[in-house]
Scaffold this active site. Structure first.
Site, PDB file in Angstrom:
ATOM      1  N   HIS A   3       0.875  -1.172   0.000  1.00  0.00           N
ATOM      2  CA  HIS A   3       0.000   0.000   0.000  1.00  0.00           C
ATOM      3  C   HIS A   3       0.909   1.217   0.000  1.00  0.00           C
ATOM      4  O   HIS A   3       2.152   1.086  -0.033  1.00  0.00           O
ATOM      5  CB  HIS A   3      -0.955  -0.034   1.201  1.00  0.00           C
ATOM      6  N   HIS A  48       4.092   1.268   2.297  1.00  0.00           N
ATOM      7  CA  HIS A  48       5.271   0.555   1.779  1.00  0.00           C
ATOM      8  C   HIS A  48       5.952   1.369   0.678  1.00  0.00           C
ATOM      9  O   HIS A  48       7.171   1.480   0.645  1.00  0.00           O
ATOM     10  CB  HIS A  48       4.854  -0.795   1.172  1.00  0.00           C
ATOM     11  N   GLN A  93       6.931 -14.855  13.256  1.00  0.00           N
ATOM     12  CA  GLN A  93       6.388 -13.744  14.046  1.00  0.00           C
ATOM     13  C   GLN A  93       4.873 -13.822  14.234  1.00  0.00           C
ATOM     14  O   GLN A  93       4.270 -12.907  14.780  1.00  0.00           O
ATOM     15  CB  GLN A  93       6.801 -12.400  13.430  1.00  0.00           C
ATOM     16  N   GLY A 105       8.814   1.734   9.062  1.00  0.00           N
ATOM     17  CA  GLY A 105       7.729   2.686   9.281  1.00  0.00           C
ATOM     18  C   GLY A 105       7.511   2.971  10.755  1.00  0.00           C
ATOM     19  O   GLY A 105       7.559   2.062  11.589  1.00  0.00           O
ATOM     20  N   LYS A 149       4.759   3.573  11.830  1.00  0.00           N
ATOM     21  CA  LYS A 149       3.489   2.888  12.102  1.00  0.00           C
ATOM     22  C   LYS A 149       3.681   1.745  13.114  1.00  0.00           C
ATOM     23  O   LYS A 149       2.854   1.523  13.974  1.00  0.00           O
ATOM     24  CB  LYS A 149       2.947   2.364  10.770  1.00  0.00           C
ATOM     25  N   GLN A 203       8.202  -2.027  16.981  1.00  0.00           N
ATOM     26  CA  GLN A 203       9.127  -2.760  16.116  1.00  0.00           C
ATOM     27  C   GLN A 203      10.359  -1.901  15.823  1.00  0.00           C
ATOM     28  O   GLN A 203      11.498  -2.372  15.849  1.00  0.00           O
ATOM     29  CB  GLN A 203       8.407  -3.127  14.823  1.00  0.00           C
TER      30      GLN A 203
HETATM   31  P1  AMP Z   1       4.639  -4.885   6.797  1.00  0.00           P
HETATM   32  O1  AMP Z   1       4.598  -5.339   5.392  1.00  0.00           O
HETATM   33  O2  AMP Z   1       3.294  -4.575   7.375  1.00  0.00           O
HETATM   34  O3  AMP Z   1       5.497  -5.748   7.682  1.00  0.00           O
HETATM   35  O4  AMP Z   1       5.379  -3.471   6.784  1.00  0.00           O
HETATM   36  C1  AMP Z   1       6.633  -3.317   6.179  1.00  0.00           C
HETATM   37  C2  AMP Z   1       7.193  -1.967   6.569  1.00  0.00           C
HETATM   38  O5  AMP Z   1       6.293  -0.953   6.151  1.00  0.00           O
HETATM   39  C3  AMP Z   1       7.374  -1.797   8.094  1.00  0.00           C
HETATM   40  O6  AMP Z   1       8.565  -1.076   8.358  1.00  0.00           O
HETATM   41  C4  AMP Z   1       6.155  -0.989   8.466  1.00  0.00           C
HETATM   42  O7  AMP Z   1       6.351  -0.212   9.629  1.00  0.00           O
HETATM   43  C5  AMP Z   1       5.993  -0.114   7.252  1.00  0.00           C
HETATM   44  N1  AMP Z   1       4.619   0.379   7.165  1.00  0.00           N
HETATM   45  C6  AMP Z   1       3.472  -0.361   7.203  1.00  0.00           C
HETATM   46  N2  AMP Z   1       2.390   0.446   7.146  1.00  0.00           N
HETATM   47  C7  AMP Z   1       2.864   1.714   7.087  1.00  0.00           C
HETATM   48  C8  AMP Z   1       2.256   2.994   7.017  1.00  0.00           C
HETATM   49  N3  AMP Z   1       0.935   3.141   7.008  1.00  0.00           N
HETATM   50  N4  AMP Z   1       3.054   4.083   6.961  1.00  0.00           N
HETATM   51  C9  AMP Z   1       4.402   3.942   6.975  1.00  0.00           C
HETATM   52  N5  AMP Z   1       5.042   2.774   7.032  1.00  0.00           N
HETATM   53  C10 AMP Z   1       4.292   1.670   7.093  1.00  0.00           C
END
Ligand code: AMP
Length: 297
Positions: free
Chosen positions: A49, A52, A76, A162, A164, A168
């Site tokens: 999205h 990412h 995880q 992120g 977010k 983590q």
């Molecule tokens: P994930 O695929 O959910 O494990 O996320 C991969 C990376 O994208 C991680 O570093 C998350 O923190 C970051 N991320 C996920 N959602 C967002 C968001 N809405 N804004 C910024 N970074 C994000």
């Protein structure tokens, strides 16, 4: 063999995205990329999205080569969690990564990352035991272990994460410090939908009603932050109100609402200046998290 997603024209070749399924392949590609300068890594679980893509663009702006990993990491996920049903769409992800100017994608199968049983794990103590660590035992061990593996496989100069996933981010920063990884950790602000909902791959689980209700997380966080900025020093009262605001939404099942000091995620004292306001709640089958930070003078 690495697949070349754009064969043919010279332009296509220059912009080609290298897609690697094995550790040996991505190591070869990174060796080649490193010849033109430093390499940045964006670790993800895919189903891209705008959050990412913002990480990738930010990495691209600062580094000549960006590698994105796409791996839904079983380590995880708890036994009752959504590992099997976690949304996946590799073809779409590859097209988006390519458009964003990413040099290579590392998308291994589980067998490639974990051949046989896992005997060695990385535990970032204390930081992993609060917030999401309470309801997701083993989650941050899984995260710290896979990120350590990715760091050792790709050996990037920088890695982008992120805000977010604020807990983590602190876990990774501490991991890098404690294990002496020579990797710059770059935090990217949370990307939100126009109404404030933090973008997340898990938002696809939301029904239209749950989607409308989920905005309560960010609204309540902003209201709590405003109280603190207006001079409220009784953080327990702010925390209580934050929890009450979310619990007042009929479709929300609150997991936690907490205010902790950064970077150690400890209970805040009057001396702590940087605070993390973090929440987790379920809306139907979607477990969502969100947070904001506050700097107190
Ligand atoms: P994930 O695929 O959910 O494990 O996320 C991969 C990376 O994208 C991680 O570093 C998350 O923190 C970051 N991320 C996920 N959602 C967002 C968001 N809405 N804004 C910024 N970074 C994000």
């Amino acid at each position: 063999m690495c697949q070349n997603s754009a064969r043919g024209s010279l332009v296509g070749m220059l912009k080609s995205l290298r897609v690697c399924k094995t550790i040996a392949e991505i190591r070869d590609v990174v060796k080649e990329l490193r010849r033109s300068g430093p390499v940045a890594l964006v670790p993800t679980m895919g189903y891209f999205h705008e959050g990412h893509l913002t990480l990738m663009r930010e990495a691209r702006r600062r580094f000549p080569s960006v590698v994105v990993s796409i791996f839904v990491n079983p380590l995880q996920f708890g036994p009752q969690e959504d590992f099997k049903t976690y949304p996946r769409n590799l073809e779409r992800d590859l097209a988006l990564a390519r458009e964003t100017g990413v040099a290579a994608v590392f998308a291994p199968e589980v067998e490639e990352m974990y051949p046989g049983s896992v005997l060695t794990c990385v535990d970032v103590e204390r930081l992993s035991a609060v917030l999401c660590g309470c309801t997701r035992p083993g989650h941050f061990r899984g995260v710290a272990t896979v990120v350590t593996k990715l760091f050792n496989i790709i050996r990037p100069d920088a890695a982008f994460f992120g805000q977010k996933d604020a807990q983590q981010l602190q876990v990774i920063r501490r991991l890098v410090r404690d294990l002496n990884f020579d990797i710059e950790i770059v935090a990217v602000p949370t990307v939100r939908e126009p109404d404030g909902l933090a973008m997340s791959s898990r938002n696809v689980y939301l029904s239209p009603e749950e989607r409308r209700a989920a905005v309560v997380l960010y609204r309540s966080l902003v209201a709590a932050r405003e109280r603190i900025l207006a001079g409220e020093s009784d953080l327990a009262a702010v925390e209580e109100q934050l929890a009450a605001d979310i619990a007042a939404e009929p479709l929300a099942v609150l997991e936690y609402a907490a205010i902790l000091a950064l970077p150690d995620l400890t209970p805040p004292t009057d001396e702590d200046r940087e605070l993390l306001l973090a929440v987790a709640a379920r809306f139907g089958r979607a477990r969502l998290i969100d947070n904001v930070t506050v700097w107190r003078e």
